[in-house]
Each structure stands twice: as C-alpha cells, then as structure tokens.
Design a protein around this motif. Structure first.
Motif, PDB file in Angstrom:
ATOM      1  N   ARG A   1      40.542  31.699 -19.899  1.00  0.00           N
ATOM      2  CA  ARG A   1      40.106  32.437 -20.676  1.00  0.00           C
ATOM      3  C   ARG A   1      41.196  32.909 -21.801  1.00  0.00           C
ATOM      4  NH1 ARG A   1      35.022  34.533 -20.963  1.00  0.00           N
ATOM      5  NH2 ARG A   1      33.669  33.809 -19.117  1.00  0.00           N
TER       6      ARG A   1
ATOM      7  N   ASP B   1      20.413  38.132 -32.058  1.00  0.00           N
ATOM      8  CA  ASP B   1      21.666  37.527 -32.791  1.00  0.00           C
ATOM      9  C   ASP B   1      21.093  36.895 -34.068  1.00  0.00           C
ATOM     10  OD1 ASP B   1      23.081  37.492 -30.788  1.00  0.00           O
ATOM     11  OD2 ASP B   1      22.404  35.711 -29.702  1.00  0.00           O
TER      12      ASP B   1
ATOM     13  N   ASN C   1      32.169  35.223 -31.416  1.00  0.00           N
ATOM     14  CA  ASN C   1      31.252  34.658 -30.626  1.00  0.00           C
ATOM     15  C   ASN C   1      31.869  33.845 -29.548  1.00  0.00           C
ATOM     16  OD1 ASN C   1      29.247  36.314 -31.713  1.00  0.00           O
ATOM     17  ND2 ASN C   1      28.438  34.686 -32.995  1.00  0.00           N
ATOM     18  N   MET C   2      32.632  32.748 -30.059  1.00  0.00           N
ATOM     19  CA  MET C   2      33.364  31.956 -29.040  1.00  0.00           C
ATOM     20  C   MET C   2      34.216  32.477 -28.032  1.00  0.00           C
ATOM     21  SD  MET C   2      32.327  29.026 -29.750  1.00  0.00           S
ATOM     22  CE  MET C   2      33.699  27.997 -29.020  1.00  0.00           C
TER      23      MET C   2
ATOM     24  N   LYS D   1      32.300  34.066 -25.624  1.00  0.00           N
ATOM     25  CA  LYS D   1      31.826  33.143 -24.818  1.00  0.00           C
ATOM     26  C   LYS D   1      32.860  32.557 -23.602  1.00  0.00           C
ATOM     27  CE  LYS D   1      29.182  28.846 -24.398  1.00  0.00           C
ATOM     28  NZ  LYS D   1      28.474  27.868 -25.304  1.00  0.00           N
ATOM     29  N   LEU D   2      33.943  32.220 -24.164  1.00  0.00           N
ATOM     30  CA  LEU D   2      35.192  31.571 -23.530  1.00  0.00           C
ATOM     31  C   LEU D   2      36.233  32.170 -23.169  1.00  0.00           C
ATOM     32  CD1 LEU D   2      34.775  28.273 -25.721  1.00  0.00           C
ATOM     33  CD2 LEU D   2      33.803  28.483 -23.515  1.00  0.00           C
TER      34      LEU D   2
ATOM     35  N   GLY E   1      35.833  39.497 -26.146  1.00  0.00           N
ATOM     36  CA  GLY E   1      34.845  39.517 -26.731  1.00  0.00           C
ATOM     37  C   GLY E   1      35.045  39.581 -28.270  1.00  0.00           C
TER      38      GLY E   1
END
Length: 406
Positions: free
Chosen positions: A14, A99, A150-151, A154-155, A159
């Motif tokens: 991450r 969203d 958003n990426m 998620k990853l 955030g």
C-alpha cells in the motif's frame, strides 16, 4: 521472520501504491495548460493559503491540475449530506449511487471553476473555442485527481486525504522558508522564530492527539454478548467528533463564493456590491475571516453528526435489541445521542476555531501574514491525518496476523 515479513507485506504494498500515486500527482502539476500564457501578475481567483492546500503549485504553474482537489472535496461533501437527507429521500438509495452523485457534482463544480479561471488567463489566441479547450483540459485534470484519490483509497494509504496532506506539507515547509522575509532581525531573531514554531507545532500536535483520543463513553447493554462483558460495552464519543475534517473541507467550501463573486464582479463591473465581496472575501479581510470561522464551526457540528448519525445509531440498536440504560429504544435514544454528540461537537468546534480560525484575525489588513497565520490550522490538519494513517496502519498489521480459513 517469515511471519513478520508476511505481516509487513500488505503495508509495504500500500505504501508503494501511495508513492506512485503521489508521483503521478506531482508530475501532473508540472504539465502546463495548453494555449495559456504564463502571467505571474495575474491575481489568483482564490486566496493564496487556500490555493496552496487545494491545488498545491498547480494553479501557480497553470498546470493541468490547476483546479486541484477542490471540486472533488465539494462533490464529496454535497453527496455525503445529500445521501443522508430524508427530505429528498436519497437516504433510501443504494450506496453505489453516492459515487455517481459525487462524480456529477464534481464535474459541475469543476466546469464552473474552470470557466471563471479561464477568464483570468491570457490565452495564446482569443476566441471561445480556445477558452473551452482550456476549460475541458482543466476539468479533465480535476477528474484525474479524483481518480487518483479513489485509487489511493482502494490500493494505498490515507485515501483522498493523501493528496491534501501532500499539499499541506509543502505549504508548511514553504511557510517556514518564506517567514524569513517577515523577520527584520538577524540570525538570533531567526533562530528564536524557528524555536517558537517548533514549540507551537509540538503544542498543537499534543492538543490534537488529546482531542482525538479522549472520549466520553456511553454505556450500552448488548443482548448478544456474554454477561461478563456487559459492563464493558459502550459507545465512544470523541472530545472532537469531527476531527480535522472541518479544516480540510472549509477551505474548499470558502473557494466557492470566491469563484462566484469573481465571476459576478467581472460580469457586472459597475456593481459595487459584487466588487466589494470580491475584494473582501479573502483571508486578509474581516469579511473573509468571519466567513471562514463560521464555516469551521458549522462544519465541526455537521461532520460530527455525519460521522455519528444519532438516528442511524438508534435504529441499529433497536433492530439488534441493544439499548442505552434509562432511554427507550428509538426516538428517545436518538434524541439523547444527538444531544451528547452536539455538545461535544461544540467543544471540538471551539477548539478548531481557536487553532485554525482565530490566528487569521492578526492577518486582517496584513496580507503578507496571511499564509503564516494559516500555519496552526495546517499543522492541525497534518496531525489529524497522521493519526488516521497510524490507525489505518494498525488495522492492516492486525489483519495480517490472521490466517485465511480457506
């Protein structure tokens, strides 16, 4: 040793994703807008300290990321409150629509802000075709930032707040560096100022940590757990339920009337009211400071109620059979929880206003101190983000200790 490496692996993964996303963001800030002539004397639409947090160096460089994260933050706020609205009935919609609503609002805000911004640019060739080409590139840049956020959610780590904090950290370092211009003394005075800033940072971080970790515990009787743990079950309410979110989002909200009155002042140049608001809705004027302080305080209450929705909590307790001693399930429980949350949100709002809003009073009619007076608020934002990051890292490390049952 193998187990330790396995526990660290998701965290490292991450962290690497967040580094890549930040590199893309930094690279995008250096890509200039097409068809625009760089003119350093053109006054920015939004105040300098707000621009530094929302867009970093994007607006000063006239880059494709000139609008920064502002449109996405506004879209996030409006969508979050809209999805909780019982009047419009949006609270009954599936969460996936959140969203979509956020994306639509973000595009509309980005279009409006890009249109006002382009009117202040000097273009390589005149004409509405050129203006709209630049507008579309700016909107695309804002949507690219939304995608990066958003990426990262998620990853990566942190955030959407990761990009905000990148701007905040750069702004803090720039503030410290530029403060030397405001110092009339020699080296000894400069050293005293640096020591004073370090002490200020330590005090703000300590108070922010105290406000975040201190909590009021409301006892909850949970029928689904063993009796020996009944007295240990409670609902925690933080001393500052909103955290540092009001400061992060207040700047984005304040940029909206700044864009609006800049457009109105240009569209109606003979209107004294629009011209006055355009000149005074900045953080070096009384009207701008008062507006910002009001937004900070109201957001402290609003975000607290959004983070801990009393109606939703009461409904969840009623469905599960849990209850708060002395209060009937349902409306009475919701009323009690709302009162507790509002009282603590007011305490948190006073704290946030004193740290992030009150220092700006000393910058009124002194625009050279405007960025310096935002320093305490930016430090509080950075401290709040660090706390969130540490909590997320703890969750990842704890999750890594459990083996899959499949």
């Amino acid at each position: 040793m193998v187990s330790l490496e396995m526990n660290k692996h998701p965290l490292i993964k991450r962290m690497l994703w967040s580094c890549w996303i930040l590199l893309i963001y930094i690279f995008g800030q250096e890509i200039p807008l097409p068809l625009v002539k760089y003119q350093s004397h053109i006054r920015s639409v939004v105040s300098e300290p707000i621009r530094a947090v929302i867009s970093g160096s994007g607006m000063s460089n006239y880059s494709i990321f000139a609008l920064g994260i502002g449109p996405m933050m506004i879209g996030l706020i409006v969508a979050a409150f809209a999805m909780q609205s019982k009047v419009l009935g949006l609270n009954r919609l599936p969460s996936k629509y959140n969203d979509r609503i956020q994306m639509i609002i973000t595009i509309l805000i980005a279009l409006a802000q890009a249109y006002v911004s382009v009117r202040n640019f000097k273009l390589t060739r005149p004409g509405w075709e050129t203006e709209w080409q630049v507008i579309l590139v700016m909107v695309a840049g804002a949507m690219m930032i939304m995608w990066l956020c958003n990426m990262n959610a998620k990853l990566g780590l942190g955030g959407p707040m990761m990009i905000i904090m990148a701007n905040v950290m750069v702004s803090l370092l720039r503030t410290v560096y530029n403060s030397r211009r405001l110092i009339t003394g020699g080296l000894e005075t400069w050293i005293i100022v640096i020591i004073g800033l370090v002490i200020l940072v330590v005090v703000i971080i300590s108070i922010t940590l105290l406000m975040d970790r201190a909590e009021y515990r409301i006892p909850v009787i949970r029928l689904g757990i063993n009796n020996q743990f009944v007295d240990k079950s409670y609902l925690p309410v933080k001393l500052s339920p909103a955290g540092g979110m009001p400061v992060m989002f207040a700047m984005a909200i304040l940029s909206l009337p700044q864009y609006l009155f800049r457009y109105l002042a240009q569209a109606y140049p003979h209107n004294a009211t629009f011209a006055w608001w355009n000149d005074n809705l900045v953080l070096s004027k009384t009207a701008g400071v008062i507006t910002y302080i009001i937004i900070l305080f109201l957001f402290s209450i609003a975000f607290a109620l959004m983070n801990m929705d009393p109606e939703q909590l009461a409904e969840d307790y009623q469905k599960s059979g849990d209850y708060i001693p002395g209060f009937r399930p349902g409306r009475a429980t919701a009323h009690y929880l709302r009162g507790v949350i509002v009282r603590f949100s007011i305490i948190g709002g006073i704290f946030i206003t004193l740290i992030a809003g009150l220092p700006l009073i000393f910058a009124i009619d002194r625009p050279q101190y405007e960025t310096l007076m935002m320093f305490p608020g930016n430090v509080m934002m950075a401290a709040s983000f660090a706390i969130l990051m540490l909590d997320q890292i703890d969750v990842i490390l704890v999750h890594g200790k459990y083996d899959s049952i499949l």
